[in-house]
Design an enzyme around this catalytic site. Structure first.
Site, short mmCIF file in Angstrom:
data_model
loop_
_atom_site.label_atom_id
_atom_site.label_comp_id
_atom_site.label_asym_id
_atom_site.label_seq_id
_atom_site.Cartn_x
_atom_site.Cartn_y
_atom_site.Cartn_z
N ASN A 1 0.38 10.14 12.28
CA ASN A 1 0.05 10.55 13.66
C ASN A 1 -0.18 12.04 13.68
OD1 ASN A 1 0.18 8.10 14.97
ND2 ASN A 1 2.07 8.52 16.06
N HIS B 1 -1.00 2.49 7.50
CA HIS B 1 0.36 2.93 7.14
C HIS B 1 1.35 1.78 7.14
CE1 HIS B 1 1.16 2.84 11.50
NE2 HIS B 1 2.44 2.85 11.19
N GLY C 1 1.12 -3.32 10.91
CA GLY C 1 0.52 -3.28 12.24
C GLY C 1 1.04 -4.41 13.10
#
Length: 403
Positions: A244, A296, A299
């Site tokens: 992020n 990453h 999900g």
DNA sequence: ATGTGC
């Protein structure tokens, strides 16, 4: 498809939406709402290119699992957890010595471990010595965790020690990022058009962002060190990958929203869930064509609210949610979090990695299975911390002594 | 996501 920089047209959505590259196969579980959000993001001011990854899912201000190149800065897309990421550590503890229940009992209190000299650590990271010091070394809530793992399988031709234990830490900038987000939102009424990077507001956000990224990285390191102290182990950093953040590139500002920021050759964790393995992958040359990003983690498959209708309706159900197929356990004393973060809420990280590999973005290095997943312990630690800060501990001791 | 709230 350009609007010229500096003209007023850069403040309005592009007439021609940015190109969207979808890095997932037909079999990938992708919600229609997330695809719709991608279209909206492609029309945001200054957006030039979008890459969507196989862990794509809907988010509050846009889809998560996305890298987005823009001439303008979009703080809403990054959200409040600026700098959030995954860090993987090797422990100097052999797998054969592990007793899951004993390790779980020790990890339960890891946030109570003292941090030696937090001010010095902040300064070493180039940060003010008092910056959100009380939150350093804490996991937080939501999808954050600290997980003790063992290697399940090492890929052919990869040298990786499968006799050691590993620690995967998913955490971010805690209250710091939240405060940056809130002050940005409250001071910028028209944030949906983003910020001009050379405006004062843009520069202020970028500077605060850089601090959040550094703080979050240090936070993951300190979480690991505390967990190591609790387990009696040294920790060695293997990968520290934020997902992020904004990275500056020659073409503009690459926004990573739940998309790991990697360079070719770099190792990166792709987190699984308590029902699917985590993966360690190596980014390939292909990532340069994907805005330097990969997934990453698995999900989300289902949003938090809908999980209450799916799992954990009975007490034994909820207890089952704290166990996994590999004999591992989860520490989560928050009943809502148990349900919202149940393994069934997530996609299979193996499918995500397969799509990334098929697109030439990664090569698999190893898979890891969950042994102890720390999510949230009872308020003992928080209570203790608050007491210590406000000087109530002594009162409590006295009270205890009177019994 | 959040010193997660009055």
């Amino acid at each position: 498809m350009g609007t010229s920089i500096g003209s007023e047209s850069s403040l309005t959505p592009s007439v021609q939406p940015a190109a969207i590259h979808r890095v997932f196969s037909d079999k990938a579980w992708i919600e229609g709402a997330a695809l719709h959000q991608l279209e909206e993001m492609a029309r945001l001011a200054g957006v030039r290119e979008i890459v969507a990854f196989p862990d794509l899912h809907p988010g509050k201000y846009g889809a998560t699992g996305v890298a987005l190149l823009s001439e303008r800065i979009h703080p809403l897309l990054i959200g409040n957890d600026i700098g959030c990421g995954m860090s993987l550590f090797a422990l100097d503890l052999p797998l054969r010595k592990l007793k899951v229940d004993k390790a779980a009992a020790r990890l339960r209190a890891f946030e109570a471990q003292e941090i030696d000299d937090a001010s010095a650590r902040l300064e070493e990271a180039g940060l003010p010595p008092e910056l959100f010091q009380n939150s350093l070394g804490t996991i937080g809530g939501g999808n954050h965790f600290c997980e003790l793992q063992a290697i399940d399988k090492v890929a052919d031709g990869e040298a990786f020690d499968d006799q050691r234990l590993y620690l995967l830490v998913h955490s971010g900038s805690r209250g710091f990022g939240a405060s940056v987000f809130e002050s940005t939102v409250s001071s910028q009424p028209s944030l949906k058009d983003g910020l001009d990077p050379v405006s004062e507001a843009g520069e202020v956000w970028l500077a605060a962002h850089d601090r959040c990224v550094a703080w979050a990285s240090l936070n993951r390191q300190l979480v690991a060190e505390r967990a190591g102290l609790a387990l009696g182990a040294e920790v060695e950093l293997i990968a520290d990958i934020p997902h992020n953040l904004v990275r500056v590139s020659s073409g503009g500002f690459i926004h990573h929203k739940g998309a790991a920021a990697v360079r070719p050759g770099e190792l990166a964790p792709v987190a699984g869930s308590r029902a699917s393995l985590s993966h360690l992958v190596r980014a390939g040359e292909g990532v340069t064509g994907a805005l330097g990003a990969i997934s990453h983690g698995a999900g989300r498959k289902y949003d938090r609210a809908s999980m209450y209708g799916r799992v954990g309706k009975t007490r034994s159900d909820r207890e089952q949610l704290l166990r996994n197929a590999w004999g591992g356990v989860a520490i989560c004393d928050d009943r809502n979090l148990v349900i919202e973060e149940a393994a069934a809420a997530y996609k299979d990280a193996g499918h995500v990695v397969a799509d990334l590999a098929a697109a030439g973005l990664v090569t698999p290095v190893a898979t890891l299975r969950p042994l102890v997943t720390y999510k949230k312990a009872v308020d003992e630690v928080e209570t203790e911390r608050r007491d210590r800060k406000s000087g109530h501990r002594e009162m409590r001791r006295q009270k205890d002594g009177w019994r």
